[in-house]
Design a protein around this motif. Structure first.
Motif, PDB file in Angstrom:
ATOM      1  N   VAL B   6       0.872  -1.174   0.000  1.00 50.59           N
ATOM      2  CA  VAL B   6       0.000   0.000   0.000  1.00 50.59           C
ATOM      3  C   VAL B   6       0.908   1.223   0.000  1.00 50.59           C
ATOM      4  O   VAL B   6       1.708   1.410   0.915  1.00 50.59           O
ATOM      5  CB  VAL B   6      -0.930   0.023   1.239  1.00 50.59           C
ATOM      6  N   ILE B   9       0.012   6.510   3.036  1.00 50.54           N
ATOM      7  CA  ILE B   9      -0.660   6.122   4.273  1.00 50.54           C
ATOM      8  C   ILE B   9      -1.554   7.269   4.751  1.00 50.54           C
ATOM      9  O   ILE B   9      -1.388   7.817   5.833  1.00 50.54           O
ATOM     10  CB  ILE B   9       0.378   5.724   5.357  1.00 50.54           C
ATOM     11  N   GLU B  14      -4.297   3.909   5.396  1.00 48.24           N
ATOM     12  CA  GLU B  14      -4.160   3.407   6.764  1.00 48.24           C
ATOM     13  C   GLU B  14      -5.265   2.390   7.098  1.00 48.24           C
ATOM     14  O   GLU B  14      -4.987   1.328   7.652  1.00 48.24           O
ATOM     15  CB  GLU B  14      -4.187   4.584   7.731  1.00 48.24           C
ATOM     16  N   ILE B  17      -4.514  -0.859   5.151  1.00 46.83           N
ATOM     17  CA  ILE B  17      -3.434  -1.639   5.762  1.00 46.83           C
ATOM     18  C   ILE B  17      -3.967  -2.382   6.992  1.00 46.83           C
ATOM     19  O   ILE B  17      -3.767  -3.593   7.149  1.00 46.83           O
ATOM     20  CB  ILE B  17      -2.251  -0.712   6.162  1.00 46.83           C
ATOM     21  N   SER B  18      -4.681  -1.674   7.859  1.00 37.67           N
ATOM     22  CA  SER B  18      -5.211  -2.294   9.085  1.00 37.67           C
ATOM     23  C   SER B  18      -6.135  -3.462   8.776  1.00 37.67           C
ATOM     24  O   SER B  18      -6.063  -4.517   9.412  1.00 37.67           O
ATOM     25  CB  SER B  18      -5.986  -1.262   9.913  1.00 37.67           C
ATOM     26  N   VAL B  27       1.342  -6.991   4.671  1.00 38.86           N
ATOM     27  CA  VAL B  27       1.255  -5.701   3.997  1.00 38.86           C
ATOM     28  C   VAL B  27       2.526  -4.897   4.152  1.00 38.86           C
ATOM     29  O   VAL B  27       3.021  -4.692   5.263  1.00 38.86           O
ATOM     30  CB  VAL B  27       0.079  -4.851   4.554  1.00 38.86           C
ATOM     31  N   ALA B  29       3.928  -1.224   3.750  1.00 38.29           N
ATOM     32  CA  ALA B  29       3.438   0.158   3.672  1.00 38.29           C
ATOM     33  C   ALA B  29       4.584   1.056   3.227  1.00 38.29           C
ATOM     34  O   ALA B  29       5.699   0.947   3.724  1.00 38.29           O
ATOM     35  CB  ALA B  29       2.917   0.604   5.028  1.00 38.29           C
ATOM     36  N   ILE B  40       2.620   3.692  11.344  1.00 37.07           N
ATOM     37  CA  ILE B  40       2.038   2.440  10.837  1.00 37.07           C
ATOM     38  C   ILE B  40       2.939   1.242  11.112  1.00 37.07           C
ATOM     39  O   ILE B  40       2.542   0.095  10.934  1.00 37.07           O
ATOM     40  CB  ILE B  40       1.733   2.555   9.314  1.00 37.07           C
ATOM     41  N   ALA B  44       1.694  -2.547  10.132  1.00 38.49           N
ATOM     42  CA  ALA B  44       2.071  -3.160   8.850  1.00 38.49           C
ATOM     43  C   ALA B  44       3.136  -4.233   9.078  1.00 38.49           C
ATOM     44  O   ALA B  44       3.901  -4.170  10.043  1.00 38.49           O
ATOM     45  CB  ALA B  44       2.597  -2.088   7.898  1.00 38.49           C
ATOM     46  N   ALA B  47       7.251  -1.457   7.025  1.00 38.83           N
ATOM     47  CA  ALA B  47       6.939  -0.052   6.706  1.00 38.83           C
ATOM     48  C   ALA B  47       8.215   0.622   6.220  1.00 38.83           C
ATOM     49  O   ALA B  47       9.236   0.595   6.918  1.00 38.83           O
ATOM     50  CB  ALA B  47       6.375   0.660   7.928  1.00 38.83           C
TER      51      ALA B  47
END
Ligand SMILES: Nc1ncnc2c1ncn2[C@@H]1O[C@H](COP(=O)(O)OP(=O)(O)OP(=O)(O)O)[C@@H](O)[C@H]1O
Ligand SMILES: Nc1ncnc2c1ncn2[C@@H]1O[C@H](COP(=O)(O)OP(=O)(O)OP(=O)(O)O)[C@@H](O)[C@H]1O
Lengths: 216, 216
Positions: B6, B9, B14, B17-18, B27, B29, B40, B44, B47
Motif C-alpha cells: 500500500v 498512508i 491506513e 493496511i489495518s 502488507v 506500507a 504504521i 504493517a 513499513a
C-alpha cells in the motif's frame, strides 16, 4: 418526492447532489464558495451561497422541514461540527455528516448525529475484502455436475458489461444475480456493467464454476 | 496468505493496511512521510520510507511479486499517476489506484490500471439510495397474515445491535439476514451492529412489517 439539503459541495457533496436529483428528488445545495455554488446551479433544485453555521440563514431556508440534511463540509472540521450542532438545535430530524477522520467522527457520534460517514475507511474495508476473498462465498449443489456459486467479480470483469464477457456462450455460465453495494440485481440485463466489489451469483457446470473461481 | 503493498498512508491507505492485516495477510506500507511510516510500523508487516515514483526502490522491494499493489496517494495527482505508470512498467500484475477526482480517474482508466476507486463518489451514491429508498425492496407473502420483506435499515437502527433493538420481543419480527455492503449475513447474531446502508430481511406479521416499513 423528497426534499434534501446538502451543505458543502466537495467531491462527496457534488456526487450526492447529482445522484439525488437523478433519482427524482429536490436538493438545496449550500456552500460559502461562490464558484462551487455557480457550478452546481444547473443541477441542484436550488443553490445558495451561505455560511451554514449561521442559524438565521438555515431558518430562512426552512431547512427544518427537509427530509434530511447532509453536512458534507470536509477539511474545516470545526465548521462541520458547528453546522451539525446548529442543525440539531433548530430541530432538523435527520442529519447525516461526513467525518474528516476518526476523532471528528467520534465527536459527531457523541453529539447524537443520526448517521456519521467515513468514505475513505468504508472503501478501504470493501477493497480489502475484495482483494482477499476471491474464494467462493457460498455454494449450492444442484447435482453432482451443476451448482450455483457466489464469488466477488474477477478483476478483469470490472468495468465490463455482461454481454462483453459473454459468459453463457463462452463458459455455459448463467449469471442469476449480482450484489452491488447494498443492492441486489436479480436477472441482470446484458448491458449491466460490473463494478469493483460486485458479487456474482452464477449457475453452471461444476467444472466451469471452478474455472470462474480460479480467475483473480 | 497474500502479500500486498500500500503506497500512501492517508486515511484510506491506513484503513486498508489495518484491514488487510486483520484479515491475516502481509502488507508492505510505503510513504515519503517519516511520521506516517513510524505510525504504521506497529501494524504493517513492513513499513518503508521511500518515494514510490523511484523505480529502483520498487524493484529493490520485489514489489512485482506481490498479489496486488494499491496506490493510495491523494492530493499529489502527478505522484499518483507516475507511481501507477511505474508499477505497470515494471510488471506489477494487479494495480488498484484511488482517484483524487473524475479527471484523474479517467487518466488512470485510460492507462489501463486494473481498478480505479472513487471513495467519495461511491459513498455519496450509496447514501443517496439509502436516503430515498426506505421503501420495501422485496416482499414475499407467506400467508395473508405473514410475510418476509427487505428494506434498508431505518436510521434509528444504525449503530445499534440487534439485541438492543429487541425486535423479536417488541414487534414479533425475526431478522433472517442482513446484507451489509457486499456481504450477506444469514441468521445474524444478537450482537450484530447495524451499519448505514444495511438491508434487513425481516419475517413477521404483515402489520408489524408495515410498521417497520414506516420507520425512517
Ligand atoms: N461554513 C460553511 N458553510 C457552507 N459550506 C462550507 C462551509 N465551510 C466549508 N464549506 C464548503 O464545504 C465544501 C467541502 O469542503 P472540502 O472541500 O474542504 O472537503 P473535502 O473533504 O475535500 O470534500 P470531498 O472529500 O467531498 O471532496 C467546500 O466547497 C467548502 O467551501
Ligand atoms: N511519491 C510518493 N511516494 C510515497 N508516498 C507518497 C508520495 N506522494 C505522496 N505520498 C503519501 O501519500 C499519502 C496520502 O496522500 P494525501 O494525504 O495527500 O491523500 P488524501 O487524499 O488526503 O488521502 P486520504 O483521503 O486517504 O486521507 C501521504 O501520506 C503522502 O505522504
Amino acid at each position: 418526492k423528497k426534499q434534501f439539503a446538502v451543505i458543502g459541495i466537495g467531491r462527496f457533496g457534488e456526487s450526492l447532489i447529482s445522484e439525488l436529483v437523478r433519482l427524482g428528488h429536490e436538493v438545496l445545495a449550500i456552500d460559502t464558495d461562490e464558484n462551487r455554488v455557480d457550478d452546481i446551479a444547473s443541477i441542484a433544485t436550488q443553490a445558495v451561497q451561505a455560511d451554514a453555521m449561521d442559524e438565521k440563514v438555515l431558518k430562512a431556508l426552512d431547512i427544518v422541514n427537509f427530509d434530511a440534511v447532509v453536512v458534507a463540509i470536509g477539511g474545516d472540521v470545526e465548521a462541520n461540527i458547528l453546522t451539525s450542532i446548529t442543525l440539531k438545535e433548530i430541530g432538523v430530524k435527520k442529519i447525516i455528516a461526513k467525518a474528516h477522520n476518526t476523532m471528528h467522527g467520534k465527536v459527531l457520534e457523541k453529539m447524537g448525529i443520526n448517521m456519521v460517514l467515513y468514505p475513505e475507511r468504508d472503501m478501504a474495508i470493501r477493497l480489502a475484502r475484495n482483494l482477499v476473498s476471491t474464494s467462493i462465498i457460498e455454494y449450492i449443489e444442484l447435482s453432482s455436475d451443476h451448482g450455483i456459486s457466489e464469488r466477488t467479480a474477477p478483476l478483469n470483469f470490472v468495468g465490463k458489461s455482461l454481454e462483453e464477457k459473454a459468459l453463457r456462450q463462452r463458459m455455459d455460465i448463467t449469471i442469476l444475480a449480482v450484489r452491488s453495494g447494498s443492492e441486489i440485481i436479480v436477472s441482470p440485463q446484458a448491458d449491466y456493467r460490473i463494478k469493483a466489489g460486485d458479487i456474482i451469483v452464477a449457475l453452471g457446470p461444476v467444472k466451469q464454476l471452478e474455472k470462474l473461481h480460479e480467475m483473480d
